[in-house]
Scaffold this motif. Structure first.
Motif, PDB file in Angstrom:
ATOM      1  N   LEU A 487      84.918 -20.883-120.536  1.00 39.64           N
ATOM      2  CA  LEU A 487      83.924 -21.864-120.977  1.00 39.64           C
ATOM      3  C   LEU A 487      82.724 -21.217-121.653  1.00 39.64           C
ATOM      4  N   ASN A 488      82.480 -19.941-121.383  1.00 40.19           N
ATOM      5  CA  ASN A 488      81.266 -19.268-121.885  1.00 40.19           C
ATOM      6  C   ASN A 488      81.608 -17.878-122.456  1.00 40.19           C
ATOM      7  N   PRO A 489      82.209 -17.838-123.636  1.00 37.91           N
ATOM      8  CA  PRO A 489      82.521 -16.527-124.232  1.00 37.91           C
ATOM      9  C   PRO A 489      81.253 -15.780-124.629  1.00 37.91           C
ATOM     10  N   ALA A 490      81.321 -14.459-124.643  1.00 34.28           N
ATOM     11  CA  ALA A 490      80.185 -13.631-125.050  1.00 34.28           C
ATOM     12  C   ALA A 490      79.984 -13.718-126.559  1.00 34.28           C
ATOM     13  N   ASP A 491      78.785 -13.338-127.003  1.00 37.31           N
ATOM     14  CA  ASP A 491      78.500 -13.303-128.433  1.00 37.31           C
ATOM     15  C   ASP A 491      79.017 -11.986-129.016  1.00 37.31           C
ATOM     16  N   GLY A 492      79.711 -12.044-130.124  1.00 31.28           N
ATOM     17  CA  GLY A 492      80.222 -10.831-130.757  1.00 31.28           C
ATOM     18  C   GLY A 492      81.206 -11.155-131.856  1.00 31.28           C
ATOM     19  N   THR A 493      81.514 -10.129-132.664  1.00 27.83           N
ATOM     20  CA  THR A 493      82.450 -10.291-133.775  1.00 27.83           C
ATOM     21  C   THR A 493      83.791  -9.625-133.493  1.00 27.83           C
ATOM     22  N   TRP A 494      84.048  -9.306-132.249  1.00 30.11           N
ATOM     23  CA  TRP A 494      85.266  -8.567-131.911  1.00 30.11           C
ATOM     24  C   TRP A 494      86.514  -9.386-132.231  1.00 30.11           C
ATOM     25  N   LEU A 495      87.499  -8.681-132.752  1.00 30.40           N
ATOM     26  CA  LEU A 495      88.802  -9.292-133.031  1.00 30.40           C
ATOM     27  C   LEU A 495      89.932  -8.568-132.296  1.00 30.40           C
ATOM     28  N   TYR A 496      89.627  -7.391-131.756  1.00 31.57           N
ATOM     29  CA  TYR A 496      90.655  -6.580-131.107  1.00 31.57           C
ATOM     30  C   TYR A 496      90.100  -5.980-129.814  1.00 31.57           C
ATOM     31  N   PHE A 497      90.989  -5.700-128.916  1.00 32.29           N
ATOM     32  CA  PHE A 497      90.626  -4.916-127.730  1.00 32.29           C
ATOM     33  C   PHE A 497      91.908  -4.282-127.194  1.00 32.29           C
ATOM     34  N   VAL A 498      91.734  -3.147-126.556  1.00 29.24           N
ATOM     35  CA  VAL A 498      92.866  -2.454-125.954  1.00 29.24           C
ATOM     36  C   VAL A 498      92.375  -1.715-124.727  1.00 29.24           C
ATOM     37  N   THR A 499      93.149  -1.786-123.668  1.00 30.07           N
ATOM     38  CA  THR A 499      92.833  -1.039-122.455  1.00 30.07           C
ATOM     39  C   THR A 499      93.349   0.376-122.633  1.00 30.07           C
ATOM     40  N   VAL A 500      92.456   1.339-122.761  1.00 24.50           N
ATOM     41  CA  VAL A 500      92.842   2.719-123.063  1.00 24.50           C
ATOM     42  C   VAL A 500      93.157   3.513-121.805  1.00 24.50           C
ATOM     43  N   ASN A 501      92.763   3.017-120.648  1.00 21.46           N
ATOM     44  CA  ASN A 501      93.046   3.718-119.393  1.00 21.46           C
ATOM     45  C   ASN A 501      93.365   2.679-118.312  1.00 21.46           C
ATOM     46  N   PRO A 502      94.640   2.380-118.095  1.00 25.83           N
ATOM     47  CA  PRO A 502      94.999   1.377-117.082  1.00 25.83           C
ATOM     48  C   PRO A 502      94.552   1.747-115.671  1.00 25.83           C
ATOM     49  N   ASP A 503      94.371   3.028-115.385  1.00 21.70           N
ATOM     50  CA  ASP A 503      93.919   3.409-114.052  1.00 21.70           C
ATOM     51  C   ASP A 503      92.501   2.925-113.779  1.00 21.70           C
ATOM     52  N   GLU A 528     101.507   8.970-122.634  1.00 25.64           N
ATOM     53  CA  GLU A 528     102.230  10.242-122.681  1.00 25.64           C
ATOM     54  C   GLU A 528     101.874  11.119-121.496  1.00 25.64           C
ATOM     55  N   GLU A 529     100.624  11.052-121.060  1.00 30.20           N
ATOM     56  CA  GLU A 529     100.182  11.859-119.927  1.00 30.20           C
ATOM     57  C   GLU A 529     100.588  11.256-118.586  1.00 30.20           C
ATOM     58  N   HIS A 530     101.037   9.986-118.593  1.00 32.48           N
ATOM     59  CA  HIS A 530     101.466   9.308-117.360  1.00 32.48           C
ATOM     60  C   HIS A 530     102.835   8.676-117.600  1.00 32.48           C
ATOM     61  N   PRO A 531     103.874   9.501-117.733  1.00 37.56           N
ATOM     62  CA  PRO A 531     105.203   8.957-118.079  1.00 37.56           C
ATOM     63  C   PRO A 531     105.785   8.040-117.009  1.00 37.56           C
ATOM     64  N   ASP A 532     105.286   8.125-115.781  1.00 35.16           N
ATOM     65  CA  ASP A 532     105.822   7.284-114.703  1.00 35.16           C
ATOM     66  C   ASP A 532     105.115   5.949-114.575  1.00 35.16           C
ATOM     67  N   TYR A 533     104.142   5.688-115.453  1.00 30.76           N
ATOM     68  CA  TYR A 533     103.372   4.455-115.328  1.00 30.76           C
ATOM     69  C   TYR A 533     104.270   3.247-115.580  1.00 30.76           C
ATOM     70  N   GLY A 534     104.179   2.255-114.687  1.00 26.69           N
ATOM     71  CA  GLY A 534     104.941   1.021-114.835  1.00 26.69           C
ATOM     72  C   GLY A 534     106.361   1.098-114.329  1.00 26.69           C
ATOM     73  N   GLN A 535     106.768   2.263-113.775  1.00 33.08           N
ATOM     74  CA  GLN A 535     108.133   2.394-113.272  1.00 33.08           C
ATOM     75  C   GLN A 535     108.181   2.181-111.764  1.00 33.08           C
TER      76      GLN A 535
END
Length: 535
Positions: A487-503, A528-535
């Motif tokens: 209901l209350n999005p932040a102000d900004g022009t962002w169009l993309y986002f990515v989680t660079v560290n799931p930990d 690549e540094e966490h090949p077992d992630y999600g397994q």
């Protein structure tokens, strides 16, 4: 140079002779010739064995005065051999003494090597020869005087006979031959030392980087796992899901702050004989418990909350019903049948399931509760949350859908930014391109990434890589914070986002595709540094 009076051997005769010499008269014993070698070599034929009173120098001076007059130069003074019968001057006596000493050295010292310095070598070194007449004498700080008198003042440096270099000359020649002379020794250039230090430092850093991983692994292998002490503080409602393994429980205990590390609890499990049995349900634990205290609490029936079901934020409806079935011992088929008619439960007309309306919370039911009662209780909690947020009944389904995307894609601290990205992309007619929607359509909740084939699959109605706009409905059950962010999005022009560290959940928000691709590379590197992630 003024001739000093001789040392008086006989005060009477020596003084008279000297006075006579100064007046220009002939001394009394001037007619007595003296052999210049008599005082050096002993008696010789036709010569007295010792010099007359007054000394040889006095007799020579008297003879010269008688023959040439006072102050006149002596004939043949530069060559004593020109007149063998003439008495020697004081200077000549010293030169004779010098030659005699040199002859004695010829007997006591070995012959100078034939391969030694030549006259030409000494001539070549003459401009910088420390003993040349134009070089300051090092001992006296004055111009060097090569006269025999000076050599007698420094007997060790006396000149050698003609054709043979003196010891001083030999030292000088040796110094020049070795290339050292009297010059100060060369100092090392500072750049060489600096380069050497940089090479050593680079090798050290390279070794540290190369060996850091193996060394850390060895240290961690032999160090005990991190662990807390005691039974902890506060309260944590910890849930064991149906089908959880010991590894799953160890992971969840660490993530919820109950234990200090995965290894502390899991290693303890491996030591147990027989293996402990865990039952699905909710357990009352504490924060910062030791691994042994947490294990004891999970095995204690008193800590298990009977008929208590815990639904976490973002949980899919199918998993929420399975959790209730495991805890309440109600067959899953009964719960699915109770949720099969959304409109009968008061849900919007667009709803095709209870997805998005089983509110995440902790539920405690009375013994003997039915499947219908369980589902109705959860739906009622959800509708109350939408009403509390000010969502109109006609907007519930859309808000539930957006809130479910926010809940699955971000962390609470990023919810408002994720909401803004969704709104900006919809406003500009862009595809949402969320992996979470693809996962919901495929039914695979175990991974965070998608394949090229999955993203190209148009048969998946929840595939936002090929279908524009919002997905057909919610993809999970959002909590109160996600509903507020929708209901209350932040102000900004962002169009993309990515989680660079799931930990850690670190997420990068960007406004251009170039910035997004650079951030995505960070995520791929993490994978690549966490090949077992999600397994």
């Amino acid at each position: 140079m003024t001739q000093l009076p001789p040392e008086p051997h006989d005060a009477r005769d020596g003084g008279a002779a000297w006075d006579a010499l100064l007046r220009g008269e002939t001394p009394p014993n001037a007619a007595r010739p003296v052999d210049p070698f008599a005082a050096l070599d002993g008696p010789r034929t036709g010569t007295p064995a010792a010099p007359p009173p007054g000394g040889a120098a006095y007799q020579v001076a008297a003879n010269d005065a008688a023959a040439n007059g006072p102050g006149a130069p002596r004939a043949g003074a530069s060559d004593p051999s020109a007149d063998p019968g003439r008495p020697m001057t004081r200077r000549e006596l010293r030169e004779a003494e010098q030659r005699r000493l040199a002859e004695q050295q010829d007997v006591s010292e070995p012959a100078y090597p034939s391969a030694g310095p030549t006259d030409d070598a000494f001539d070549a070194a003459a401009p910088t020869d420390p003993y040349s007449p134009t070089t300051a004498y090092p001992d006296h700080g004055q111009e060097f005087d090569p006269s025999p008198t000076h050599w007698l003042d420094e007997p060790e440096e006396a000149a050698a006979p003609h054709g043979r270099p003196s010891r001083a000359e030999r030292r000088a020649a040796t110094a020049y031959d070795d290339g050292h002379s009297n010059a100060a020794p060369r100092r090392r250039r500072p750049w060489g030392c600096l380069i050497g230090l940089l090479i050593v430092a680079a090798l050290g850093v390279g070794a540290y980087v190369f060996l850091q991983g193996p060394i850390t692994s060895i240290i961690e292998r032999f160090q005990p796992a991190a662990d807390y002490e005691g039974t902890g503080t506060g309260e944590v409602l910890f849930q064991i899901h149906d089908g959880d393994t010991g590894s799953d429980i160890a992971t969840n205990l660490e993530s919820e702050g109950v234990t200090a590390s995965y290894d502390a609890f899991y290693d303890l499990l491996l030591e147990q004989v027989p293996e402990p049995e865990f039952h699905p349900g909710v357990y009352r634990l504490a924060e910062r418990m030791s691994a042994s205290a947490a294990l004891a609490a999970l095995e204690d029936p008193a800590t298990k909350l009977e008929n208590t079901v815990l639904i976490t934020e973002g949980t899919w409806a199918r998993d929420a019903l399975a959790e209730a079935s495991a805890v309440l011992q109600i067959p899953i088929e009964e719960l699915q049948a109770a949720a099969s008619n959304p409109q009968a439960l008061g849900l919007p007309a667009e709803a095709t399931s209870v997805e998005g309306f089983l509110f995440p919370a902790t539920y405690t039911f009375d013994p003997g509760v039915t499947a219908d009662q369980v589902v109705q209780t959860m739906v009622a909690e959800s509708l109350a949350a939408y009403d509390a947020a000010g969502v109109a009944p006609e907007d519930r389904y859309r808000v539930a859908t957006i809130a479910s995307l926010i809940e699955r894609e971000g962390l609470p601290q990023d919810f408002a930014k994720v909401s803004r990205v969704i709104q900006n992309r919809l406003d500009q007619g862009m595809l949402l391109q969320f992996d979470s929607t693809v996962h919901y359509g495929t039914g695979d909740n175990s991974v965070v990434t998608t394949t090229d084939a999955e993203r190209a699959d148009a048969g998946n109605p929840y595939n936002t890589y090929v279908h524009a706009g919002l997905p057909p409905g919610p993809i999970g059950n959002p909590g109160a914070e996600a509903i507020q962010a929708a209901l209350n999005p932040a102000d900004g022009t962002w169009l993309y986002f990515v989680t660079v560290n799931p930990d850690t959940g670190e997420t990068v928000f960007t406004s251009t595709i170039e910035e997004h691709e650079a951030a995505a590379e960070q995520f791929y590197q993490w994978l690549e540094e966490h090949p077992d992630y999600g397994q």
